[in-house]
Structures are given as C-alpha cells and as structure tokens.
Design a protein around this motif. Structure first.
Motif, PDB file in Angstrom:
ATOM      1  N   LEU A  37       0.831  -1.198   0.000  1.00 13.87           N
ATOM      2  CA  LEU A  37       0.000   0.000   0.000  1.00 13.87           C
ATOM      3  C   LEU A  37       0.870   1.253   0.000  1.00 13.87           C
ATOM      4  CD1 LEU A  37      -2.793   1.295   0.122  1.00 13.87           C
ATOM      5  CD2 LEU A  37      -2.692   1.106   2.622  1.00 13.87           C
ATOM      6  N   ALA A  38       1.948   1.222   0.774  1.00  8.05           N
ATOM      7  CA  ALA A  38       2.872   2.360   0.795  1.00  8.05           C
ATOM      8  C   ALA A  38       3.523   2.555  -0.569  1.00  8.05           C
ATOM      9  CB  ALA A  38       3.932   2.148   1.868  1.00  8.05           C
ATOM     10  N   ASP A  39       3.870   1.442  -1.232  1.00  2.09           N
ATOM     11  CA  ASP A  39       4.444   1.525  -2.579  1.00  2.09           C
ATOM     12  C   ASP A  39       3.483   2.227  -3.541  1.00  2.09           C
ATOM     13  OD1 ASP A  39       6.666   0.110  -1.720  1.00  2.09           O
ATOM     14  OD2 ASP A  39       5.945  -1.817  -2.501  1.00  2.09           O
ATOM     15  N   VAL A  40       2.234   1.792  -3.523  1.00  2.24           N
ATOM     16  CA  VAL A  40       1.228   2.346  -4.441  1.00  2.24           C
ATOM     17  C   VAL A  40       0.970   3.812  -4.146  1.00  2.24           C
ATOM     18  CG1 VAL A  40      -1.198   2.217  -5.111  1.00  2.24           C
ATOM     19  CG2 VAL A  40       0.151   0.127  -4.926  1.00  2.24           C
ATOM     20  N   GLN A  41       0.868   4.152  -2.881  1.00  2.00           N
ATOM     21  CA  GLN A  41       0.621   5.552  -2.516  1.00  2.00           C
ATOM     22  C   GLN A  41       1.783   6.442  -2.922  1.00  2.00           C
ATOM     23  OE1 GLN A  41      -0.105   4.975   1.678  1.00  2.00           O
ATOM     24  NE2 GLN A  41      -2.340   4.914   1.412  1.00  2.00           N
ATOM     25  N   ALA A  42       3.004   5.923  -2.820  1.00  2.00           N
ATOM     26  CA  ALA A  42       4.180   6.700  -3.221  1.00  2.00           C
ATOM     27  C   ALA A  42       4.188   6.953  -4.724  1.00  2.00           C
ATOM     28  CB  ALA A  42       5.451   5.970  -2.798  1.00  2.00           C
ATOM     29  N   LEU A  43       3.693   5.976  -5.516  1.00  2.00           N
ATOM     30  CA  LEU A  43       3.643   6.152  -6.968  1.00  2.00           C
ATOM     31  C   LEU A  43       2.505   7.082  -7.386  1.00  2.00           C
ATOM     32  CD1 LEU A  43       4.334   2.511  -8.235  1.00  2.00           C
ATOM     33  CD2 LEU A  43       5.838   4.488  -8.469  1.00  2.00           C
ATOM     34  N   LEU A  44       1.357   6.940  -6.760  1.00  2.00           N
ATOM     35  CA  LEU A  44       0.199   7.758  -7.141  1.00  2.00           C
ATOM     36  C   LEU A  44       0.332   9.195  -6.664  1.00  2.00           C
ATOM     37  CD1 LEU A  44      -2.869   5.397  -6.532  1.00  2.00           C
ATOM     38  CD2 LEU A  44      -1.500   5.692  -8.592  1.00  2.00           C
ATOM     39  N   THR A  45       1.053   9.413  -5.574  1.00  2.00           N
ATOM     40  CA  THR A  45       1.180  10.737  -4.947  1.00  2.00           C
ATOM     41  C   THR A  45      -0.201  11.391  -4.825  1.00  2.00           C
ATOM     42  OG1 THR A  45       1.716  11.808  -7.064  1.00  2.00           O
ATOM     43  CG2 THR A  45       3.569  10.979  -5.749  1.00  2.00           C
TER      44      THR A  45
END
Length: 575
Positions: A37-45
């Motif tokens: 989830l942290a990975d995805v949030q970092a990509l989506l910003t």
C-alpha cells in the motif's frame, strides 16, 4: 417438528459456546499488505483516484516494478475504492500488463517483444524468435508481439518500450545491453516554427469569431474529407451529427493504429504534430467539445512523451481555452482501435466493443455525445480549409477526387508512407511510388487494407484503390495499409498469420469471434484445407460477430479460397 440444535462448544474450534459461530479474526478476502500500500501511494502521490484513471495507475506500477504483483493490485483496489475483481479483470485484459499471481515468479527485468505480424514475418521474425532466447540468456524474456506500427522497417523488436528497426541478433543484443528508455529520445517539435509558418492562425480566427462552424463544416464536406482510420465516414456529416446532440459533448482522438501494415499516423505525428493538433482543436471547436481525449497506443512511447510536452506548451500559449486536453495511454490491445472499445478503455475498463445503437455521437465517452476521429483525418483539416476545396478535388485518378496516404510494406524496394492520388492502382503504387518490386520478386498478391481488407491477385492490380472499389471483390481499403506479396510467399501461410493475429486480439466478448478464430487457426494448420467447413465457419463469424474484428477476420481466408486456389493443394509454407 424436530429442530437440529448445534452442539455447544467451549469456544475452541471456532465455536462460541452458545451455539453461534465465532466471527473471523480478519475480514474475508485478500488482505492489504502495508508495504504494498505504501508503494502504491508513493507512486500515485496526489493523482486523482478516479475510476477512469485505473489504466494510467496500472502503468505507473508496471513501469516502476516491471510487473503487477497481487499485493500491489490489492493495494491499488483499496486505494481507488474499487473491487479487486474490477482491477484484476482490467489488468489481465491488456497484453502489456504482466500480472503475477501469488506464488508465481516475476518475469525477468527485461522483456524483448518480437513482432510476428505479416511484414515482420516476411522479413525474418521467426528466425529471430528462434535465436534470441539463446543469445540473450535466461535473464531476458523473449515473447511474440503483434504489429508495432513500423512495418516499413521490418523486422521490429521492442526492448522494453523502445523499438529496434530492421532488427537482427546483433542490434537487439546491443539494445538490451544499452537499456534504452523512451525518455532518452522522442521526436522534436517546434511550436514557434509552426506558428511562424502560419500555424494556429486559422484556430485563432475561429476562436475570435472571424470564422463560423457552419463554414468549416461546408468546406470539409465539399472537399470530401472522410474518416481515414478505416471506416471512411464523411467528416462534415459526423461533425453535424455530434453538434445536433445536447451538450456537454466530448471528443475522442484515435491514435491506436494497430492494424498490421498500418503506420501512417505515426509518420505524420513524428514529422508535423502541430498540424494534427490544430486540426484536432478546430474539430473540438466545431462540435463544442468541453474535453478532448487523445488515446495513444503503448507501442509509441516516444510519441506519447512528445505529445505530453506539446500539450503543455499549447495550454501555456492559451490555444486551448475551448477544450480541456487529456492524453491516455493504451496497453497493447488491437481491439481498442475500434471506436467504442477505445471509449471503454479511456474510461478505465476492458476494451470491449459496445452494442449499437446508441452510437457514440449520441452516447459515447462518459455517457455524453462524442466525436471520434483518426489522427490523419485531423492532420489534413488545416490545409483543406486554408487551401480550399479545389486544392483537394483537383487531385485524383479514374474519377476519384483527393489524395490518400498508403502505408506500404512487404516485397517492395522502398516501403514507407506514400501520399498518392485517390484512385491510384497497386501497380502504380509499386512502380511510381515504391521503387518497384524487390529484386528477384514478382507480384503475386497484395493486401489493400491490412489484415482486415482481404488478399487480392495481380489481375486486380490495375483496379483503383479507394473506398467502395474493392467491396464487390470481397475486401476493402480500410486504413490503406498495403502489404505487397510475391511469388516467394505462400498465400496459405499469409492467411494463417493473419488469422492467428485475430485469434490473439479477439476481446473474447462474443462467441463467433472468440471461438471462430481459434477453430479457423486449427483447421488452417491441419493438412489439406476443408474448404466447405472453413467457408461455413467464415460465414458464421461474418454474420454473428459483434464488431468489425470478428466480421473481417475471415476476409483473408476467403480471399485465398477465391483468388488463390492453386495454393490450396500445396503444403503449408514458412518464411
């Protein structure tokens, strides 16, 4: 009445001791991995989490990690407040997304895609597919891929997202070692130079009220401008139909030319993108489209990056006050070249063609009346309006008016995009525009409209190539993708190559296309062709398929049965 009473338990083994089931300690379904989830949030910003941006967000993950893992898909579904099934069905629909299930091994960091469509197959793609795995090693994945829109530079191999033209074992190995990236190069475009040459003066006149919408509709109608993506629908009439619908209206631009043999849109965007942009902005003004979506195939990454840069310049220059521009990225699906499937993809869904009616002009993108047009159609609008109707109608041969862009590949000396008079013949296209046949090759057949348009013999080489001229013979010019075949080519092998393309690219929505193409491939690969059975199967696909893919898939097969009966008795050939 005898009522069964559940046994009382002491709370062990899932019971509560009072006959009621103990609730699960964790919710049902796939659980969120905090790190994913942290990975995805970092990509989506701070990007919006809207449903229609699902494919764009899948690309962000795919580009960064090289694949789509189950934890990342679950996290993306959670972040976008979507069902996991919705995200998964979209991710697995598109060929350029590598979905890795739980307990599966992720693919190698580098994927090499070898185009095996007709022009590349004729130029040696099968040899590359056989040799490259051993040459590149186990850390590189080599896979087959459909047409990449560079048939004039066949064979074509994509290393990651970047293409190697006239590929051989050496230059592909060098490309893998160099780790090319589309950010390293894309076509240069000079907005200032285009404006200095008169560019956007016509658009400014329209925006300021010096020109009227009815005036532009009349000019393109009188000039006979038609949709040049394949259907050939009159442009002026399409504008009028969309304008007649209540607002707000939308505009979808089709830059997803996936037809084997077609590369003209790429050609024009590489050389003069602002002529396309001005035509697009004029069309958006005519139909009063509040939003304009440009759908670019994923096989053209350098073009997509260039278009992004130029859109920003246009917005900064104040040339887009009447419509908001959006660029959307395809993900490897030929079916999305069909207008309604493209609309579905823009909305973040699988590219499944819609049933008609209603038509896109009535209910299109996000449920609004929508204008849909092809890149080349828009490319010519400025010239037609500025130079006038006579400039167009004075060109042509054999009572045809105007000009046509032909994507020519195959057994000619000089393949490429050829701008020729409407009504030109195959023989003229070969001799006058393409340098003649390759040495040692004699014309045996030709495809006038890519994989869908059929295959025709030399006796029709003096027939005009234009809308409506080949339909009586069982084919059509479509997007004017011309592939030249010679006496070195086996027509059964040609038809099989094209049918395999349709089998791979069928969206699977309707049984006649999904099953019909698969059955046709099996029958064509077997010994002598069963003409009666293949004809019956072709008729079913033509009559019952939902969209043009299934309806046109049998054209090349039927062409061989009709025009090349001598090839039927020969063993299936190879390149």
């Amino acid at each position: 009445m005898n009522i069964h009473t559940p046994p009382q338990t002491n709370g062990k083994g899932g019971g509560r001791g009072d006959g009621r089931r103990k609730p699960n300690r964790t919710p049902k379904g796939r659980q969120i991995d905090p790190s994913a989830l942290a990975d995805v949030q970092a990509l989506l910003t701070d990007r919006p989490r809207r449903r229609d941006l699902l494919i764009e967000h899948l690309h962000l993950i795919q580009d960064h990690y090289g694949h789509l893992s189950a934890p990342h898909l679950t996290a993306l579904a959670f972040e976008m407040k979507m069902a996991m099934a919705e995200v998964y069905e979209v991710a697995t629909f598109y060929a350029h997304f590598d979905v890795v299930k739980e307990n599966e091994t992720a693919p190698p960091a580098v994927t090499v895609r070898v185009c095996d469509s007709l022009s590349c197959a004729m130029a040696g793609a099968e040899n590359l597919l056989a040799r490259l795995p051993d040459i590149l090693g186990k850390d590189v994945r080599v896979v087959r891929a459909p047409c990449m829109g560079a048939c004039d530079r066949a064979p074509v191999v994509a290393v990651g997202h970047m293409q190697t033209f006239k590929a051989n074992a050496d230059n592909v190995a060098a490309a893998v070692k160099a780790k090319p990236h589309p950010h390293a190069w894309h076509p240069q475009s000079d907005l200032a130079a285009y404006q200095k040459d008169g560019g956007y003066s016509l658009l400014k006149d329209c925006l300021s009220g010096k020109r009227t919408r009815d005036e532009l509709i009349k000019i393109v109608s009188d000039a006979g401008l038609r949709g040049l993506g394949g259907a050939g629908f009159p442009t002026g009439r399409k504008w009028s139909l969309v304008r007649a619908e209540p607002g707000p209206r939308m505009f979808a631009v089709n830059c997803d030319e996936g037809e084997p043999g077609t590369f003209k849109d790429r050609y024009y965007l590489e050389r003069d993108p602002h002529r396309f942009f001005e035509g697009m902005l004029l069309a958006a003004w005519v139909v009063e489209a509040t939003d304009t979506y440009i759908y670019v195939r994923d096989e053209y990454p350098e073009l997509r990056l260039m278009l992004l840069d130029e859109i920003e310049k246009l917005e900064t220059s104040g040339l887009t006050p009447h419509t908001k521009l959006h660029l959307r990225r395809g993900a490897g699906a030929y079916i999305c070249g069909e207008e309604s499937a493209m609309i579905e993809s823009i909305e973040g869904k699988r590219g499944l063609p819609r049933h008609r009616p209603p038509y896109l002009a009535q209910v299109g993108l996000f449920g609004r009346p929508t204008l849909e047009q092809n890149v080349e159609t828009l490319f010519w609008i400025r010239d037609i309006i500025e130079k006038g109707v006579e400039w167009v109608t004075s060109q042509g041969r054999r009572d045809r008016k105007g000009f046509r862009s032909f994507s020519v590949s195959g057994r000619v000396k000089n393949p490429g995009v050829k701008l020729a008079p409407a009504g030109v013949t195959i023989r003229e296209l070969i001799e006058e525009f393409s340098g003649g046949m390759q040495e040692g090759h004699t014309l045996k057949g030709f495809l006038p409209g890519g994989a869908s348009g059929g295959i025709f013999p030399p006796k029709l080489a003096d027939h005009p190539l234009d809308f409506g001229t080949l339909e009586p013979h069982g084919g059509f010019v479509g997007s004017h993708a011309v592939v030249i075949l010679s006496d070195k080519d086996d027509m059964k092998a040609v038809a099989l190559n094209l049918m395999k393309f349709f089998e791979d690219e069928s969206c699977g929505q309707c049984t006649p296309c999904r099953v019909g193409t698969e059955k046709a491939v099996k029958l064509m690969e077997q010994g002598p062709w069963n003409v009666e059975l293949l004809t019956e199967l072709s008729r079913l696909m033509r009559d019952a398929s939902i969209c043009g893919l299934g309806q046109a898939a049998p054209n090349s097969l039927l062409s061989v049965l009709t025009h090349f009966p001598d090839d039927l008795s020969k063993p299936l050939g190879k390149w």
